[in-house]
Scaffold this active site. Sequence first.
Site, PDB file in Angstrom:
ATOM      1  CE1 TYR A   1      -4.170  -2.085   4.748  1.00 18.52           C
ATOM      2  CE2 TYR A   1      -3.269   0.000   4.539  1.00 18.52           C
ATOM      3  CZ  TYR A   1      -3.907  -1.125   3.941  1.00 18.52           C
ATOM      4  OH  TYR A   1      -3.920  -1.200   2.470  1.00 18.52           O
TER       5      TYR A   1
ATOM      6  CB  SER B   1      -0.890   0.296   1.195  1.00 16.82           C
ATOM      7  OG  SER B   1      -1.516   1.304   1.528  1.00 16.82           O
TER       8      SER B   1
HETATM    9  N1  LIG Z   1      -8.746  -0.502  -1.670  1.00 16.73           N
HETATM   10  C1  LIG Z   1      -7.575   0.348  -1.320  1.00 16.73           C
HETATM   11  O1  LIG Z   1      -7.944   1.605  -1.409  1.00 16.73           O
HETATM   12  C2  LIG Z   1      -6.206  -0.506  -0.999  1.00 16.73           C
HETATM   13  C3  LIG Z   1      -5.341   0.379  -1.066  1.00 16.73           C
HETATM   14  C4  LIG Z   1      -3.971  -0.046  -0.942  1.00 16.73           C
HETATM   15  C5  LIG Z   1      -3.671  -1.464  -0.779  1.00 16.73           C
HETATM   16  N2  LIG Z   1      -4.912  -2.355  -0.655  1.00 16.73           N
HETATM   17  C6  LIG Z   1      -4.920  -3.789  -0.197  1.00 16.73           C
HETATM   18  O2  LIG Z   1      -5.423  -4.304  -1.054  1.00 16.73           O
HETATM   19  C7  LIG Z   1      -5.409  -5.759  -0.697  1.00 16.73           C
HETATM   20  C8  LIG Z   1      -6.820  -6.035  -1.272  1.00 16.73           C
HETATM   21  O3  LIG Z   1      -7.919  -5.176  -0.789  1.00 16.73           O
HETATM   22  P1  LIG Z   1      -9.255  -4.694  -1.614  1.00 16.73           P
HETATM   23  O4  LIG Z   1      -9.283  -3.372  -1.593  1.00 16.73           O
HETATM   24  O5  LIG Z   1      -9.573  -5.471  -2.698  1.00 16.73           O
HETATM   25  O6  LIG Z   1     -10.114  -5.172  -0.373  1.00 16.73           O
HETATM   26  P2  LIG Z   1     -11.574  -5.968  -0.444  1.00 16.73           P
HETATM   27  O7  LIG Z   1     -12.033  -5.839   0.987  1.00 16.73           O
HETATM   28  O8  LIG Z   1     -12.377  -5.874  -1.477  1.00 16.73           O
HETATM   29  O9  LIG Z   1     -11.067  -7.545  -0.602  1.00 16.73           O
HETATM   30  C9  LIG Z   1     -10.115  -7.914   0.435  1.00 16.73           C
HETATM   31  C10 LIG Z   1     -10.522  -9.566   0.324  1.00 16.73           C
HETATM   32  O10 LIG Z   1      -9.677 -10.131   1.182  1.00 16.73           O
HETATM   33  C11 LIG Z   1     -10.129 -11.171   1.917  1.00 16.73           C
HETATM   34  N3  LIG Z   1     -10.011 -11.519   3.242  1.00 16.73           N
HETATM   35  C12 LIG Z   1      -9.815 -10.581   4.399  1.00 16.73           C
HETATM   36  N4  LIG Z   1      -9.481 -11.228   5.343  1.00 16.73           N
HETATM   37  C13 LIG Z   1      -8.830 -12.546   4.847  1.00 16.73           C
HETATM   38  C14 LIG Z   1      -8.103 -13.411   5.645  1.00 16.73           C
HETATM   39  N5  LIG Z   1      -7.833 -13.491   6.851  1.00 16.73           N
HETATM   40  N6  LIG Z   1      -7.923 -14.605   4.805  1.00 16.73           N
HETATM   41  C15 LIG Z   1      -8.225 -14.526   3.369  1.00 16.73           C
HETATM   42  N7  LIG Z   1      -8.680 -13.624   2.861  1.00 16.73           N
HETATM   43  C16 LIG Z   1      -9.356 -12.621   3.573  1.00 16.73           C
HETATM   44  C17 LIG Z   1     -11.785 -10.665   2.009  1.00 16.73           C
HETATM   45  O11 LIG Z   1     -12.924 -11.410   2.340  1.00 16.73           O
HETATM   46  C18 LIG Z   1     -11.883  -9.888   0.671  1.00 16.73           C
HETATM   47  O12 LIG Z   1     -12.600 -10.865  -0.288  1.00 16.73           O
HETATM   48  C19 LIG Z   1      -5.468  -5.716   0.585  1.00 16.73           C
HETATM   49  O13 LIG Z   1      -4.193  -6.406   1.296  1.00 16.73           O
HETATM   50  C20 LIG Z   1      -5.302  -4.149   1.107  1.00 16.73           C
HETATM   51  O14 LIG Z   1      -4.526  -3.840   2.031  1.00 16.73           O
HETATM   52  C21 LIG Z   1      -6.230  -1.522  -0.831  1.00 16.73           C
END
Ligand SMILES: NC(=O)c1ccc[n+]([C@@H]2O[C@H](COP(=O)([O-])OP(=O)(O)OC[C@H]3O[C@@H](n4cnc5c(N)ncnc54)[C@H](O)[C@@H]3O)[C@@H](O)[C@H]2O)c1
Length: 248
Positions: free
Chosen positions: A156, A143
Site C-alpha cells: 500500500y 495517502s
Molecule cells: N479511509 C482511509 O483512511 C484512507 C486514508 C488514506 C487514503 N485512502 C484512499 O482513499 C481511496 C478511497 O478509499 P475509501 O477510504 O473511500 O475506501 P472505500 O473502501 O470506502 O472505497 C473504495 C471504493 O473503491 C472501490 N474499488 C475497490 N477496488 C476497485 C477496483 N479495482 N476498481 C474500481 N473500484 C474499486 C470499492 O468498491 C469502493 O467503492 C483509496 O485510494 C484509499 O487508498 C483512504
Amino acid sequence: MQNLTDKVAIVTGGASGIGLATAKAFLEKGAKVVIADFNDEGGQTVEKELKGTYSDAVYFVKVDAGNEESVKNMVAKTVERFKKLDIIVNNAGIGIQKPSHEVTEEEYKRVIAVNQDGVFYGAKYAIPEMMKNGGGVVLNTSSILGSVGEPTSLAYAASKGAVNQITKSLALEYAGKNIRVNAVAPGFIESGLVNKESLGDFYDGLVDKHPIGRLGEPEEIAHAFVFLAENDFVTGTTVLVDGGYTAK
Ligand SMILES: NC(=O)c1ccc[n+]([C@@H]2O[C@H](COP(=O)([O-])OP(=O)(O)OC[C@H]3O[C@@H](n4cnc5c(N)ncnc54)[C@H](O)[C@@H]3O)[C@@H](O)[C@H]2O)c1
C-alpha cells in the site's frame, strides 16, 4: 478559477467513502459525474439514489481500475454519454495489512495494480480526451502512507508513494497542455472499514496519531478535491489532509 458547472468528471471508487463524497461534492457544484466502481451493486444503488436529486447528471459505469482495458472502456463510455471529459479522480484503492514476509506475490501485485497502475491507466485514457477540449484536471487519491512508513503496509505504501511521483511527473509533462495534475493524501478517514465499532482499541490508537484529536470525514477529502479542481494555479502537488499526522 474553474467553474465546475457542466464539467464532466469521472470518480473511480465512487460508490463509497471518499469517492462517493467527492462525486456528491462535484454534483453539488453542477458537474456531471460518472461514478466508476468495481462494486456493480453498490454503484447501481448509489446511481439510483443520486438520480433522485441530480437526474441525468449521474451515470454509473462498472470498472476494474487495475485493468487497462476496463479503464479504457470507462473513459469511452463517459465520452459516449456526456460527449467530453474534463476531470478524472483516480480514487479507487485497496489495501492489505499483514506482515510483509507473509504477503503473496498475488496480493502485492493486486494492490499495485489497483492503486498505482490504476492511476496510470486513468491518466493515459483521460488525457487525450482532455487535450481535445483544450485542457482538464487529473486528481489522484494518495495517502499519508505515500510519504511516511507504516508496519505491515508495504504494498500500500509503495503504491501511494508512486502516486505522488506519478502526480509530479504528469503535472510537468502536461502543464503546457492546460492539464493540471494533483493528489490528496488523506490521514485516516472514517469509513466502512475504519471506525470505532470495527477497530475497537486500535481505533483509539489511530486517533492518537492525529494531533487534531479525531479521524477525518470523507467530505473533508472531497472538499480538497473541489479546491484542486477549481484552482487553476495548483499543479504537481499532493495536498495533505491528515489532521496533523505527518507534522509530527
Ligand atoms: N479511509 C482511509 O483512511 C484512507 C486514508 C488514506 C487514503 N485512502 C484512499 O482513499 C481511496 C478511497 O478509499 P475509501 O477510504 O473511500 O475506501 P472505500 O473502501 O470506502 O472505497 C473504495 C471504493 O473503491 C472501490 N474499488 C475497490 N477496488 C476497485 C477496483 N479495482 N476498481 C474500481 N473500484 C474499486 C470499492 O468498491 C469502493 O467503492 C483509496 O485510494 C484509499 O487508498 C483512504
